[in-house]
Design a protein around this motif. Structure first.
Motif, PDB file in Angstrom:
ATOM      1  N   LEU A  22       4.350  18.312 -87.696  1.00 57.41           N
ATOM      2  CA  LEU A  22       3.766  17.539 -86.613  1.00 57.41           C
ATOM      3  C   LEU A  22       2.769  18.439 -85.896  1.00 57.41           C
ATOM      4  O   LEU A  22       3.092  19.579 -85.558  1.00 57.41           O
ATOM      5  CB  LEU A  22       4.831  17.080 -85.614  1.00 57.41           C
ATOM      6  N   LEU A  23       1.581  17.907 -85.647  1.00 57.95           N
ATOM      7  CA  LEU A  23       0.522  18.673 -84.997  1.00 57.95           C
ATOM      8  C   LEU A  23      -0.052  17.871 -83.833  1.00 57.95           C
ATOM      9  O   LEU A  23      -0.002  16.643 -83.833  1.00 57.95           O
ATOM     10  CB  LEU A  23      -0.616  18.966 -85.982  1.00 57.95           C
ATOM     11  N   TRP A  24      -0.584  18.596 -82.842  1.00 61.75           N
ATOM     12  CA  TRP A  24      -1.384  17.897 -81.833  1.00 61.75           C
ATOM     13  C   TRP A  24      -2.703  18.628 -81.651  1.00 61.75           C
ATOM     14  O   TRP A  24      -2.797  19.845 -81.811  1.00 61.75           O
ATOM     15  CB  TRP A  24      -0.621  17.724 -80.514  1.00 61.75           C
ATOM     16  N   PHE A  25      -3.723  17.827 -81.367  1.00 68.59           N
ATOM     17  CA  PHE A  25      -5.079  18.346 -81.211  1.00 68.59           C
ATOM     18  C   PHE A  25      -5.509  18.148 -79.771  1.00 68.59           C
ATOM     19  O   PHE A  25      -5.457  17.043 -79.231  1.00 68.59           O
ATOM     20  CB  PHE A  25      -6.035  17.635 -82.172  1.00 68.59           C
ATOM     21  N   THR A  44       7.150  22.612 -87.867  1.00 67.45           N
ATOM     22  CA  THR A  44       7.002  22.663 -89.328  1.00 67.45           C
ATOM     23  C   THR A  44       8.338  22.309 -89.980  1.00 67.45           C
ATOM     24  O   THR A  44       8.537  22.551 -91.165  1.00 67.45           O
ATOM     25  CB  THR A  44       6.556  24.060 -89.783  1.00 67.45           C
ATOM     26  N   ASP A  45       9.243  21.729 -89.193  1.00 67.88           N
ATOM     27  CA  ASP A  45      10.611  21.458 -89.635  1.00 67.88           C
ATOM     28  C   ASP A  45      10.947  19.970 -89.510  1.00 67.88           C
ATOM     29  O   ASP A  45      11.859  19.578 -88.823  1.00 67.88           O
ATOM     30  CB  ASP A  45      11.601  22.293 -88.797  1.00 67.88           C
ATOM     31  N   LEU A  46      10.149  19.145 -90.190  1.00 67.02           N
ATOM     32  CA  LEU A  46      10.465  17.719 -90.274  1.00 67.02           C
ATOM     33  C   LEU A  46      10.051  17.236 -91.660  1.00 67.02           C
ATOM     34  O   LEU A  46       8.984  16.649 -91.831  1.00 67.02           O
ATOM     35  CB  LEU A  46       9.752  16.914 -89.183  1.00 67.02           C
ATOM     36  N   PRO A  47      10.890  17.476 -92.685  1.00 67.62           N
ATOM     37  CA  PRO A  47      10.520  17.143 -94.063  1.00 67.62           C
ATOM     38  C   PRO A  47      10.094  15.680 -94.189  1.00 67.62           C
ATOM     39  O   PRO A  47      10.802  14.777 -93.758  1.00 67.62           O
ATOM     40  CB  PRO A  47      11.809  17.409 -94.840  1.00 67.62           C
ATOM     41  N   GLY A  48       8.909  15.461 -94.768  1.00 66.84           N
ATOM     42  CA  GLY A  48       8.418  14.101 -94.932  1.00 66.84           C
ATOM     43  C   GLY A  48       7.970  13.452 -93.644  1.00 66.84           C
ATOM     44  O   GLY A  48       7.989  12.223 -93.540  1.00 66.84           O
ATOM     45  N   ALA A  49       7.549  14.240 -92.655  1.00 72.31           N
ATOM     46  CA  ALA A  49       7.129  13.699 -91.357  1.00 72.31           C
ATOM     47  C   ALA A  49       6.301  12.433 -91.556  1.00 72.31           C
ATOM     48  O   ALA A  49       5.321  12.438 -92.308  1.00 72.31           O
ATOM     49  CB  ALA A  49       6.318  14.746 -90.605  1.00 72.31           C
ATOM     50  N   TYR A  50       6.666  11.349 -90.871  1.00 74.21           N
ATOM     51  CA  TYR A  50       6.116  10.047 -91.265  1.00 74.21           C
ATOM     52  C   TYR A  50       5.511   9.267 -90.105  1.00 74.21           C
ATOM     53  O   TYR A  50       4.320   9.033 -90.046  1.00 74.21           O
ATOM     54  CB  TYR A  50       7.210   9.228 -91.955  1.00 74.21           C
ATOM     55  N   ASP A  51       6.319   8.826 -89.167  1.00 78.07           N
ATOM     56  CA  ASP A  51       5.821   8.023 -88.046  1.00 78.07           C
ATOM     57  C   ASP A  51       6.099   8.775 -86.747  1.00 78.07           C
ATOM     58  O   ASP A  51       7.107   9.480 -86.635  1.00 78.07           O
ATOM     59  CB  ASP A  51       6.514   6.663 -88.025  1.00 78.07           C
ATOM     60  N   VAL A  52       5.225   8.611 -85.756  1.00 77.35           N
ATOM     61  CA  VAL A  52       5.328   9.418 -84.549  1.00 77.35           C
ATOM     62  C   VAL A  52       5.012   8.566 -83.330  1.00 77.35           C
ATOM     63  O   VAL A  52       4.192   7.653 -83.384  1.00 77.35           O
ATOM     64  CB  VAL A  52       4.393  10.643 -84.638  1.00 77.35           C
ATOM     65  N   THR A  53       5.673   8.867 -82.217  1.00 77.29           N
ATOM     66  CA  THR A  53       5.426   8.186 -80.959  1.00 77.29           C
ATOM     67  C   THR A  53       5.570   9.186 -79.817  1.00 77.29           C
ATOM     68  O   THR A  53       6.286  10.186 -79.939  1.00 77.29           O
ATOM     69  CB  THR A  53       6.381   6.986 -80.775  1.00 77.29           C
ATOM     70  N   LEU A  54       4.899   8.911 -78.703  1.00 77.38           N
ATOM     71  CA  LEU A  54       4.907   9.803 -77.542  1.00 77.38           C
ATOM     72  C   LEU A  54       5.485   9.076 -76.337  1.00 77.38           C
ATOM     73  O   LEU A  54       5.164   7.913 -76.088  1.00 77.38           O
ATOM     74  CB  LEU A  54       3.490  10.271 -77.188  1.00 77.38           C
ATOM     75  N   ALA A  67       9.818  11.302 -83.887  1.00 79.35           N
ATOM     76  CA  ALA A  67       9.247  11.041 -85.208  1.00 79.35           C
ATOM     77  C   ALA A  67      10.333  10.695 -86.215  1.00 79.35           C
ATOM     78  O   ALA A  67      11.498  11.061 -86.056  1.00 79.35           O
ATOM     79  CB  ALA A  67       8.440  12.246 -85.693  1.00 79.35           C
ATOM     80  N   SER A  68       9.907  10.007 -87.271  1.00 78.55           N
ATOM     81  CA  SER A  68      10.755   9.750 -88.428  1.00 78.55           C
ATOM     82  C   SER A  68      10.326  10.667 -89.569  1.00 78.55           C
ATOM     83  O   SER A  68       9.276  11.316 -89.490  1.00 78.55           O
ATOM     84  CB  SER A  68      10.652   8.277 -88.852  1.00 78.55           C
ATOM     85  N   SER A  69      11.131  10.687 -90.652  1.00 79.35           N
ATOM     86  CA  SER A  69      10.854  11.692 -91.684  1.00 79.35           C
ATOM     87  C   SER A  69      10.935  11.159 -93.109  1.00 79.35           C
ATOM     88  O   SER A  69      11.096  11.936 -94.046  1.00 79.35           O
ATOM     89  CB  SER A  69      11.834  12.870 -91.531  1.00 79.35           C
ATOM     90  N   TRP A  70      10.852   9.832 -93.282  1.00 84.20           N
ATOM     91  CA  TRP A  70      10.684   9.232 -94.608  1.00 84.20           C
ATOM     92  C   TRP A  70      11.810   9.677 -95.546  1.00 84.20           C
ATOM     93  O   TRP A  70      12.892  10.032 -95.106  1.00 84.20           O
ATOM     94  CB  TRP A  70       9.295   9.596 -95.133  1.00 84.20           C
ATOM     95  N   VAL A  71      11.588   9.634 -96.873  1.00 77.29           N
ATOM     96  CA  VAL A  71      12.653   9.917 -97.838  1.00 77.29           C
ATOM     97  C   VAL A  71      12.930  11.407 -98.013  1.00 77.29           C
ATOM     98  O   VAL A  71      13.965  11.786 -98.554  1.00 77.29           O
ATOM     99  CB  VAL A  71      12.326   9.301 -99.221  1.00 77.29           C
ATOM    100  N   LEU A  72      12.013  12.258 -97.568  1.00 74.02           N
ATOM    101  CA  LEU A  72      12.220  13.693 -97.753  1.00 74.02           C
ATOM    102  C   LEU A  72      13.127  14.288 -96.688  1.00 74.02           C
ATOM    103  O   LEU A  72      13.650  15.389 -96.875  1.00 74.02           O
ATOM    104  CB  LEU A  72      10.873  14.430 -97.753  1.00 74.02           C
ATOM    105  N   GLY A  73      13.305  13.573 -95.589  1.00 71.04           N
ATOM    106  CA  GLY A  73      14.152  14.074 -94.521  1.00 71.04           C
ATOM    107  C   GLY A  73      15.251  13.118 -94.099  1.00 71.04           C
ATOM    108  O   GLY A  73      16.328  13.531 -93.682  1.00 71.04           O
ATOM    109  N   ASN A  74      14.970  11.811 -94.164  1.00 75.03           N
ATOM    110  CA  ASN A  74      15.955  10.782 -93.806  1.00 75.03           C
ATOM    111  C   ASN A  74      16.564  11.042 -92.433  1.00 75.03           C
ATOM    112  O   ASN A  74      17.779  10.944 -92.238  1.00 75.03           O
ATOM    113  CB  ASN A  74      17.061  10.698 -94.859  1.00 75.03           C
ATOM    114  N   GLN A  75      15.705  11.353 -91.470  1.00 72.85           N
ATOM    115  CA  GLN A  75      16.201  11.655 -90.132  1.00 72.85           C
ATOM    116  C   GLN A  75      15.222  11.163 -89.066  1.00 72.85           C
ATOM    117  O   GLN A  75      14.033  10.966 -89.336  1.00 72.85           O
ATOM    118  CB  GLN A  75      16.432  13.162 -89.961  1.00 72.85           C
TER     119      GLN A  75
END
Length: 318
Positions: A22-25, A44-54, A67-75
């Motif tokens: 997850l990054l912010w600019f 750098t610790d969210l395998p499959g980082a997928y959807d994000v909200t603030l 954030a969600s983490s898709w199939v690579l993290g399932n968290q």
């Protein structure tokens, strides 16, 4: 998008899916001058980082990230903004692990108690979930509540007050990864399960008594749904995408009773791998427009200008 550093302008938060970042600019307040925005790492610790909200989940006055983490993290996880946001990664708080194929992550106050809760979906687990924000000892505990644990393959959706009663309902696309006849255990196999729906918050969202209403039946490979008053008549309409079979972008017109029949309007048909859809006023004319993108096979981003009239109406069913 939000004011991550509290300096009065809008910054941008993104995911790097396969790298799990997850990054912010950082907006330098002269966003259109061509200067490169400063890049900061949230995690750098969210395998499959997928959807994000603030949102400000811990109510300390700054914006955190979930954030969600898709199939690579399932968290599902949230990351705490502790003020020193340009100095190292943010503190990670796990909300839940082992949710099969986490997809949607959106913020809203579902129980009307003044703090920010979270909406999530697990596509392979067949769960639409909301997590109740429960403040605890300078942090946050999350209590899990099911909105729907029976409809196959919920994909992407958003909170919205669909019936105008003052509480937050949910609009969702169901049935994504529609593979009829394949026998695949993780696929949607029945066309009747491919729908755009909304879930009615009946006033006690923790009770599990959310009522499902169908907006668009037999909407093959339904991917995402989002709500807004597209025709300016005072009620909430819905824009949606289907991924394949075929890919498409449509909007569903609310005829005045969101629990009744809706009218479907086609915007783009045979658009392979259509996915995210957003409603916003892109040209500043006071009317909400629609923007959507399509991945593999199309690789396009398009927007549709709202000209104040509906076209290409067809029944919501097929």
């Amino acid at each position: 998008m939000g004011d991550v550093d509290g300096d009065g302008d809008l910054d941008v938060v993104i995911v790097k899916n396969l790298r799990g970042h997850l990054l912010w600019f950082e907006n330098n307040s002269t966003a259109t001058d061509g200067r490169i925005w400063q890049r900061h790492v949230i995690t750098t610790d969210l395998p499959g980082a997928y959807d994000v909200t603030l949102a400000d989940f811990d109510r300390d006055g700054d914006l955190d990230v979930a954030a969600s983490s898709w199939v690579l993290g399932n968290q599902f996880a949230w990351f705490e903004n502790r003020g020193s946001i340009a100095e190292g990664e943010w503190k990670k708080h796990l909300i839940e692990s082992d949710v099969a194929e986490t997809r949607t992550m959106r913020a809203a106050d579902f129980d009307d108690d003044g703090d920010v809760d979270l909406l999530g979906t697990g596509r392979k687990s067949h769960h639409v979930i909301w997590y109740e924000n429960r403040p605890a000892d300078n942090s946050v505990d999350w209590e899990k509540h099911y909105v729907d644990d029976k409809s196959p393959c919920p994909a992407h959706g958003n909170p919205a007050d669909m019936d105008g009663d003052g509480d937050m309902d949910i609009v969702i696309a169901l049935g994504f990864y529609y593979k009829p006849g394949s026998g695949q255990a993780d696929a949607s196999l029945d066309r009747e399960h491919n729908q755009v729906v909304w879930y009615e918050n009946v006033g006690d969202p923790g009770s599990g008594l959310w009522k499902k209403h169908v907006i668009g039946p037999c909407f093959d490979d339904a991917f995402e749904a989002v709500a807004g008053d597209l025709d300016g008549d005072g009620d909430v309409d819905v824009a949606a995408t289907s991924w394949r079979n075929p890919g498409r972008v449509v909007w569903f017109e609310n005829q005045g009773d969101p629990k009744g029949a809706w009218t479907r309007h086609m915007l783009k048909n045979n658009w392979r791998s259509a996915n995210q859809v957003i409603i916003a006023d892109f040209n500043g004319d006071g009317r909400p427009d629609i923007v959507a993108c399509a991945e593999h096979g199309s690789y396009e981003l398009r927007w549709w200008r709202n000209e104040g009239q509906s076209k290409m109406a067809e029944p919501s069913g097929e």
